[in-house]
Each structure stands twice: as C-alpha cells, then as structure tokens.
Design an enzyme around this catalytic site. Structure first.
Site, PDB file in Angstrom:
ATOM      1  N   HIS A 142       0.858  -1.186   0.000  1.00 48.35           N
ATOM      2  CA  HIS A 142       0.000   0.000   0.000  1.00 48.35           C
ATOM      3  C   HIS A 142       0.894   1.235   0.000  1.00 48.35           C
ATOM      4  O   HIS A 142       2.031   1.197   0.486  1.00 48.35           O
ATOM      5  CB  HIS A 142      -0.876  -0.031   1.257  1.00 48.35           C
ATOM      6  CG  HIS A 142      -1.947   1.008   1.313  1.00 48.35           C
ATOM      7  ND1 HIS A 142      -1.686   2.320   1.663  1.00 48.35           N
ATOM      8  CD2 HIS A 142      -3.289   0.937   1.097  1.00 48.35           C
ATOM      9  CE1 HIS A 142      -2.822   3.001   1.656  1.00 48.35           C
ATOM     10  NE2 HIS A 142      -3.805   2.184   1.302  1.00 48.35           N
ATOM     11  N   ASP A 219       2.327  -4.264   8.017  1.00 49.33           N
ATOM     12  CA  ASP A 219       1.115  -3.477   7.782  1.00 49.33           C
ATOM     13  C   ASP A 219      -0.066  -4.433   7.905  1.00 49.33           C
ATOM     14  O   ASP A 219      -0.337  -5.230   7.005  1.00 49.33           O
ATOM     15  CB  ASP A 219       1.181  -2.851   6.388  1.00 49.33           C
ATOM     16  CG  ASP A 219      -0.105  -2.133   5.991  1.00 49.33           C
ATOM     17  OD1 ASP A 219      -1.107  -2.222   6.727  1.00 49.33           O
ATOM     18  OD2 ASP A 219      -0.110  -1.497   4.920  1.00 49.33           O
ATOM     19  N   GLN A 222      -5.332  -4.803   6.930  1.00 50.85           N
ATOM     20  CA  GLN A 222      -6.343  -5.693   6.355  1.00 50.85           C
ATOM     21  C   GLN A 222      -6.403  -7.045   7.040  1.00 50.85           C
ATOM     22  O   GLN A 222      -7.141  -7.926   6.594  1.00 50.85           O
ATOM     23  CB  GLN A 222      -6.056  -5.893   4.858  1.00 50.85           C
ATOM     24  CG  GLN A 222      -6.085  -4.627   4.035  1.00 50.85           C
ATOM     25  CD  GLN A 222      -7.460  -3.999   3.947  1.00 50.85           C
ATOM     26  OE1 GLN A 222      -8.468  -4.645   4.209  1.00 50.85           O
ATOM     27  NE2 GLN A 222      -7.521  -2.735   3.574  1.00 50.85           N
ATOM     28  N   LYS A 245     -11.221   0.284   9.956  1.00 51.70           N
ATOM     29  CA  LYS A 245     -11.408  -0.935   9.183  1.00 51.70           C
ATOM     30  C   LYS A 245     -11.852  -2.105  10.062  1.00 51.70           C
ATOM     31  O   LYS A 245     -12.011  -3.225   9.577  1.00 51.70           O
ATOM     32  CB  LYS A 245     -10.111  -1.302   8.460  1.00 51.70           C
ATOM     33  CG  LYS A 245      -9.626  -0.256   7.453  1.00 51.70           C
ATOM     34  CD  LYS A 245      -8.349  -0.703   6.788  1.00 51.70           C
ATOM     35  CE  LYS A 245      -7.714   0.415   5.971  1.00 51.70           C
ATOM     36  NZ  LYS A 245      -8.480   0.761   4.775  1.00 51.70           N
ATOM     37  N   CYS A 384      -4.732   2.610  -3.830  1.00 50.59           N
ATOM     38  CA  CYS A 384      -3.468   3.038  -3.236  1.00 50.59           C
ATOM     39  C   CYS A 384      -2.362   2.012  -3.462  1.00 50.59           C
ATOM     40  O   CYS A 384      -1.499   1.803  -2.609  1.00 50.59           O
ATOM     41  CB  CYS A 384      -3.624   3.341  -1.742  1.00 50.59           C
ATOM     42  SG  CYS A 384      -4.685   4.747  -1.392  1.00 50.59           S
TER      43      CYS A 384
END
Length: 426
Positions: A142, A219, A222, A245, A384
C-alpha cells in the site's frame, strides 16, 4: 446444505447492530437532499476501505462526551482522572488483542496505519539509515508503506528493494531470501494485500529479516480486523492497523512496537503531553507509550477502538475469519463463471476477504457507477497500489470486500449488477 458450522455467524443479528445497513439509497448523493432516496437497499461491499460502525461503539463515543469529557494526563479533577483511566486501559485492551504481552507500553495510538508507518520511518529510519543500507518492501505494498519508505530512501540514500509478486499473486520467497541480505535494515510488508487479497507469510519474512539483524514492520490494516493476529508469534518488531477498518471510528489507529526498540526511538512529533521535563535548552520524554503521543490525543477514538475490540472478540475472531473466507470464496467462484471477468490474486480459498477484478470492456469507474445505481458500494481505482496496478498492466480495478455483516445474497446482488453492466456495454 448450509449449516451453522459452515456459516458460523448469526449474520442477521449482527446486521441489527449496524443501522446504516438498513438504509435505502438513491438520487444524487452530491446534491443536498438527493442522497436519501428510497430506491434500493444498500449493499455495502467496501469494507477494505472502511468498515461500518456498530451502535455500541458509537455509544462509547457518546458516553465519553456526555459523561466524562476531559483531557487526559493533565488534571487531577475527577473527569480528567476518569478519562485518563479509560484511555490508558484502552491501550491495554488493544495490546491484549494483538498479543502484545508488554501491555500499554508497546501500543502507541496514532491517527491511522499511515501515521504509524511514518512514526517509525521518521523516528528510526531518518536517524539510522544511510547509503550503505537497504530497505526491502513487496511489490504489493500500500502507498502508506511504499511511499513512506521510498521517501526515506531518497532522503538517506538507502536502497529500496521490492520482493517480486508471482503471477498467482503470491510473493516469490526465493527472491525475498536473495534481497534480504547483510545490508538490509528494515523489511516492511503488508500482511494481507488490499488489492490481491494475498495473505503473506509474515512470520517467515520476519525470520529472514532477523537472520540479517534487520527489523520487520507489518502493515496489518487488512488482517487485524478479521483474523487473530499475534505479534509475538509472528515475531514482528512493528505492526500497525487502523480502527476504521475494524468497526471502530476514523482518526484512530495503533502502532505496536517491541518495548526495547520503542525505548530507543526518539519521538518525531513534539509538543505537550509527551514531555517529562522541559528547560529552555532541552527536554526529556515521558515513559512509553506517551512519549510518542504529543498533544491532546483522540481520547474518544481510543476508547471507542477498545470497544470495537470488545465487540469483535465477543463475536469471535476465528468465526469472523471463517465467515469472511466463505463469502470470498463464494464471490470468487461466482465471478469466475464469466469468461470476460479477470480476477487478480490467489484462488478464492487462499485469500483474505476481498476480490479485485475487471469486466472486459468496462472501466472500473463505470462499473462502480452502475453498481452504485443499484445500491451496491464497491471500490474502483488503484486502491493506493499504483505500482502494483502498473505491474499488472491495468490502470484500475474493481474491488468488492467483505466483512462480518455481509451475506451470500449480497454477493449475488454484486454478480447480478456486473451482469447488468455487461449488457449495458454490449
């Protein structure tokens, strides 16, 4: 036959926690008074961008403002003490959620995943990296990771390397082993790709990094919302995620860092609230994690993030993951029935809860607009991940992403909407 074991969530009961899912949408949302039509029911499939927020999380925000709205760590009066305790305990709750045994000292509240990346990049990267060093990313990063470390590389002279993505959407781990060498100081990797749905082997990447005495930054924007994440099991040095999220509010996220590393880092954001002693010549910092939280923090957001954690754990992270996997596999299979649809990433049973695809001859923006007219909210664009889309040879893609409140019927509505777009552009 669908069984409770196959579909382990009481989705209808869960949906009742999210009033927005009862909306009907229509009209022109850009014109005042035109966005609340009664044409079609909302089908919300844009969860990888932002999930919806349950009533109890909103109520946690309201309770703070109605009952004990005060600044934290700055007063000895009752409201300030009450707010401080709730805010501090929120750090503990989030730490426990991701398996950080060090508690609040290892969890810094940030605005989002992007700020968490920047905190480490500025506090550590700008001070420690030089022309003889390398930073290793993946081709599916991302922009929050890619652009941040790219710019650190430009400023420090450190080389930025990218682990190849295979044709099936997985990482080339032999290439990773070649790139992560004695010059590597940081490996930054997305846990679950927000475009391909790929679930990367972060523990294996952590081993490769640590063999070279490098750090790994995960990261997890998600992954934390929809699966059990244990920072110590994966041996992450840093891990970041965003509240919006995972049923939480916008403007709040978290950075996990190993305590020994965080203690050595200098803050990059200066001001009040994170200082212990200030003179005209110098300043010293508060203990972890407060030395990284300068200024008045997002108090209500932090408290609400902890409430979102409680909400998700009350349902069960393993059950949420299984539900999302089954929906994703169903969506993948249904979309795969059509020869004019190209799906990007691994097979349907080997990915996180999203499917990115393109319908031949229809730009993703046009497809999104047609679906929106039917009440179906999806994402269209580069998500992104512009360099990844360039590698795929496409300007954009359509992404449907699923969460705990989505249903098979909503997947069917998506497929029917795509079929209608096919007819319109035939």
């Amino acid at each position: 036959m669908e069984t409770q074991e196959s579909y382990p969530l009481d989705v209808e009961s869960i949906r009742a926690d999210f009033p927005v899912l009862e909306r009907k949408v229509g009209g022109d949302p850009t014109v005042a008074g035109e966005g609340d039509g009664d044409d079609v029911p909302l089908v919300y499939l844009d969860n990888a961008a932002t999930s919806q927020t349950p009533k109890r999380v909103v109520e946690a925000i309201v309770d703070y403002y109605y009952e004990y709205n005060a600044n934290v760590h700055r007063g000895i009066h009752h409201l300030s003490q009450e707010a401080s305790v709730a805010y501090e305990e929120a750090h503990d709750r989030v730490a426990d959620f991701v398996g950080a045994s060090g508690g609040r000292e290892e969890v810094v509240f940030t605005n989002n995943t992007t700020e968490a990346e920047n905190l480490v990049a500025r506090s550590w990267g700008l001070n420690e990296l030089g022309p003889e060093d390398s930073i290793v990313l993946t081709e599916m990063e991302h922009h929050a990771s890619l652009v941040t470390w790219q710019q650190v590389g430009k400023k420090t002279g450190a080389e930025v390397r990218y682990i190849r993505t295979e044709e099936d959407g997985t990482l080339d781990m032999d290439h990773a082993a070649d790139l992560i060498d004695e010059t590597t100081e940081m490996v930054s990797v997305v846990h679950v790709s927000n475009t391909l749905g790929t679930v990367n082997p972060v523990a294996e990447l952590a081993d490769l990094a640590h063999e070279q005495d490098a750090y790994i930054f995960v990261d997890a924007a998600q992954s934390v919302p929809n699966r059990s994440v244990d920072v110590e099991a994966m041996d992450a040095d840093f891990l970041a995620f965003s509240g919006h999220k995972m049923c939480g509010p916008t403007g709040i996220g978290a950075l996990y860092g190993k305590r020994a590393i965080l203690e050595e880092l200098e803050p990059f954001n200066y001001g009040g609230g994170h200082v212990r002693k200030v003179t005209y010549e110098d300043a010293t910092w508060e203990d972890l994690p407060w030395k990284f939280e300068a200024g008045t923090p997002n108090i209500s957001g932090g408290i609400a993030l902890a409430e979102a954690v409680d909400y998700l754990e009350d349902i069960g992270m393993d059950r949420i993951q299984r539900h999302e996997e089954l929906l994703t596999e169903y969506a993948y299979d249904r979309l795969s029935e059509f020869d004019d649809i190209e799906i990007y990433g691994p097979p349907g049973d080997q990915r996180g809860g999203l499917v990115s695809f393109n319908l031949d001859g229809v730009h993703s923006h046009d497809l999104s607009s047609i679906l929106s007219d039917q009440g179906i909210a999806i994402r269209a664009g580069d998500h992104c991940t512009q360099p990844l889309h360039d590698k795929l040879g496409i300007p954009a893609s359509t992404r449907a992403s699923f969460y705990l409140y989505n249903t098979r019927e909503e997947v069917d509505a998506l497929v029917e909407g795509v079929d209608e777009a096919r007819e319109l552009f035939a």
